[in-house]
Design a protein around this motif. Sequence first.
Motif, mmCIF file in Angstrom:
data_model
loop_
_atom_site.group_PDB
_atom_site.id
_atom_site.type_symbol
_atom_site.label_atom_id
_atom_site.label_comp_id
_atom_site.label_asym_id
_atom_site.label_seq_id
_atom_site.Cartn_x
_atom_site.Cartn_y
_atom_site.Cartn_z
ATOM 1 N N SER A 1 0.835 -1.193 0.000
ATOM 2 C CA SER A 1 0.000 0.000 0.000
ATOM 3 C C SER A 1 0.873 1.247 0.000
ATOM 4 N N PHE A 2 0.423 2.276 -0.722
ATOM 5 C CA PHE A 2 1.129 3.551 -0.775
ATOM 6 C C PHE A 2 0.088 4.654 -0.656
ATOM 7 N N GLU A 3 0.107 5.376 0.469
ATOM 8 C CA GLU A 3 -0.867 6.426 0.739
ATOM 9 C C GLU A 3 -0.191 7.792 0.712
ATOM 10 N N VAL A 4 -0.812 8.724 0.004
ATOM 11 C CA VAL A 4 -0.295 10.096 -0.099
ATOM 12 C C VAL A 4 -1.389 11.055 0.336
ATOM 13 N N SER A 5 -1.047 12.022 1.190
ATOM 14 C CA SER A 5 -2.031 13.007 1.625
ATOM 15 C C SER A 5 -1.347 14.343 1.882
ATOM 16 N N GLY A 6 -2.156 15.403 1.868
ATOM 17 C CA GLY A 6 -1.629 16.742 2.097
ATOM 18 C C GLY A 6 -1.430 17.515 0.810
ATOM 19 N N LEU A 7 -0.990 18.760 0.931
ATOM 20 C CA LEU A 7 -0.823 19.643 -0.226
ATOM 21 C C LEU A 7 0.534 19.416 -0.873
ATOM 22 N N VAL A 8 0.699 18.235 -1.452
ATOM 23 C CA VAL A 8 1.990 17.880 -2.044
ATOM 24 C C VAL A 8 2.294 18.705 -3.295
ATOM 25 N N GLU A 9 1.258 19.291 -3.907
ATOM 26 C CA GLU A 9 1.469 20.087 -5.119
ATOM 27 C C GLU A 9 2.194 21.392 -4.834
ATOM 28 N N ASP B 1 8.176 -15.815 -0.718
ATOM 29 C CA ASP B 1 7.426 -16.584 -1.714
ATOM 30 C C ASP B 1 6.376 -17.476 -1.079
ATOM 31 N N THR B 2 6.484 -17.714 0.218
ATOM 32 C CA THR B 2 5.598 -18.689 0.863
ATOM 33 C C THR B 2 4.783 -18.122 2.017
ATOM 34 N N VAL B 3 5.235 -17.035 2.622
ATOM 35 C CA VAL B 3 4.571 -16.485 3.806
ATOM 36 C C VAL B 3 3.929 -15.148 3.464
ATOM 37 N N ASN B 4 2.737 -14.911 3.994
ATOM 38 C CA ASN B 4 2.080 -13.618 3.776
ATOM 39 C C ASN B 4 2.918 -12.487 4.370
ATOM 40 N N SER B 5 3.019 -11.403 3.626
ATOM 41 C CA SER B 5 3.826 -10.266 4.070
ATOM 42 C C SER B 5 3.129 -8.963 3.689
ATOM 43 N N GLU B 6 3.595 -7.885 4.290
ATOM 44 C CA GLU B 6 2.944 -6.590 4.081
ATOM 45 C C GLU B 6 3.984 -5.480 4.018
ATOM 46 N N ILE B 7 3.824 -4.603 3.035
ATOM 47 C CA ILE B 7 4.655 -3.411 2.910
ATOM 48 C C ILE B 7 3.734 -2.198 2.904
ATOM 49 N N GLN B 8 3.941 -1.303 3.848
ATOM 50 C CA GLN B 8 3.124 -0.096 3.946
ATOM 51 C C GLN B 8 4.011 1.137 3.766
ATOM 52 N N ILE B 9 3.571 2.035 2.871
ATOM 53 C CA ILE B 9 4.319 3.267 2.597
ATOM 54 C C ILE B 9 3.362 4.440 2.733
ATOM 55 N N VAL B 10 3.763 5.426 3.504
ATOM 56 C CA VAL B 10 2.913 6.605 3.739
ATOM 57 C C VAL B 10 3.748 7.862 3.529
ATOM 58 N N LEU B 11 3.198 8.801 2.778
ATOM 59 C CA LEU B 11 3.814 10.114 2.612
ATOM 60 C C LEU B 11 2.733 11.160 2.813
ATOM 61 N N LYS B 12 2.947 12.042 3.776
ATOM 62 C CA LYS B 12 1.937 13.065 4.038
ATOM 63 C C LYS B 12 2.592 14.381 4.428
ATOM 64 N N LEU B 13 1.876 15.454 4.153
ATOM 65 C CA LEU B 13 2.315 16.789 4.535
ATOM 66 C C LEU B 13 1.368 17.341 5.584
ATOM 67 N N VAL B 14 1.931 17.759 6.707
ATOM 68 C CA VAL B 14 1.167 18.416 7.758
ATOM 69 C C VAL B 14 1.756 19.813 7.907
ATOM 70 N N GLU B 15 1.023 20.790 7.366
ATOM 71 C CA GLU B 15 1.543 22.154 7.248
ATOM 72 C C GLU B 15 2.838 22.104 6.434
ATOM 73 N N ASN B 16 3.959 22.503 6.998
ATOM 74 C CA ASN B 16 5.198 22.490 6.218
ATOM 75 C C ASN B 16 6.102 21.307 6.584
ATOM 76 N N VAL B 17 5.552 20.299 7.239
ATOM 77 C CA VAL B 17 6.330 19.140 7.655
ATOM 78 C C VAL B 17 5.964 17.927 6.801
ATOM 79 N N LEU B 18 6.982 17.338 6.169
ATOM 80 C CA LEU B 18 6.786 16.127 5.388
ATOM 81 C C LEU B 18 7.096 14.921 6.263
ATOM 82 N N ILE B 19 6.182 13.976 6.274
ATOM 83 C CA ILE B 19 6.357 12.747 7.050
ATOM 84 C C ILE B 19 6.315 11.564 6.080
ATOM 85 N N PHE B 20 7.361 10.776 6.107
ATOM 86 C CA PHE B 20 7.472 9.618 5.211
ATOM 87 C C PHE B 20 7.749 8.384 6.054
ATOM 88 N N LYS B 21 6.905 7.361 5.888
ATOM 89 C CA LYS B 21 7.047 6.144 6.683
ATOM 90 C C LYS B 21 6.997 4.909 5.782
#
Length: 222
Positions: free
Chosen positions: A111-119, A142-162
Amino acid sequence: ILSTLIALFLERIKNYEERKQIEFEKTAAELSALKLQISPHFLFNTLNNIRWLARKKSDLTEDAVVKLATLLRYIIYQANEQKVDLVLEINNLKDFIGLQEMRIGNNTSVSFEVSGLVEDYEIEPLLFIPFVENAFKYGISDTVNSEIQIVLKLVENVLIFKVSNSIFRNQDFENLENTGLGIENVRQRLCLLYPHAHTLNISENDQKFAVSLRIELKNGEN
């Protein structure tokens, strides 16, 4: 006496400006060297992914080559700029994620979620890919369920990337925090580009590896 004091003052200003110029040129040279390290590292790993698809005779091989061409255009023509639009960096990251997804099975959730005024913002290019690349390198099975989560958001002038991903100990590494050239490269670039304006936290346990990056974007970058 007055003329001597003025002359000494002007000489000090000149010396100060020369030192600042030397420091600036040194920093610029270091950043250029780091960028040169990123591109081959990124390219080699991506080519390995395409080679894997070709060996599997996957119908996705041609699409992967097209995506790689798009990524290379970004690196060659846009990532050489001091700053790029944050939207462009996000789109490049989406292309990279799409390329990685071509080689993983249905048991991996991405999953890749983007939020905030990135423009409204610009950023130094190629800061995020090494963390995402690391997640795909060590966080899938190849055999075990796995999860990759990516988040990028802007809160005012602070960029948070996880980024967080599962951990599989069958990989050949001892300490995920120090794995690969890419992450250490980003550490150095962040210190040069955003001194006292960023925090980078990397943590791991038996099941999860997580990266949390926070960058304070100045007014001149919006």
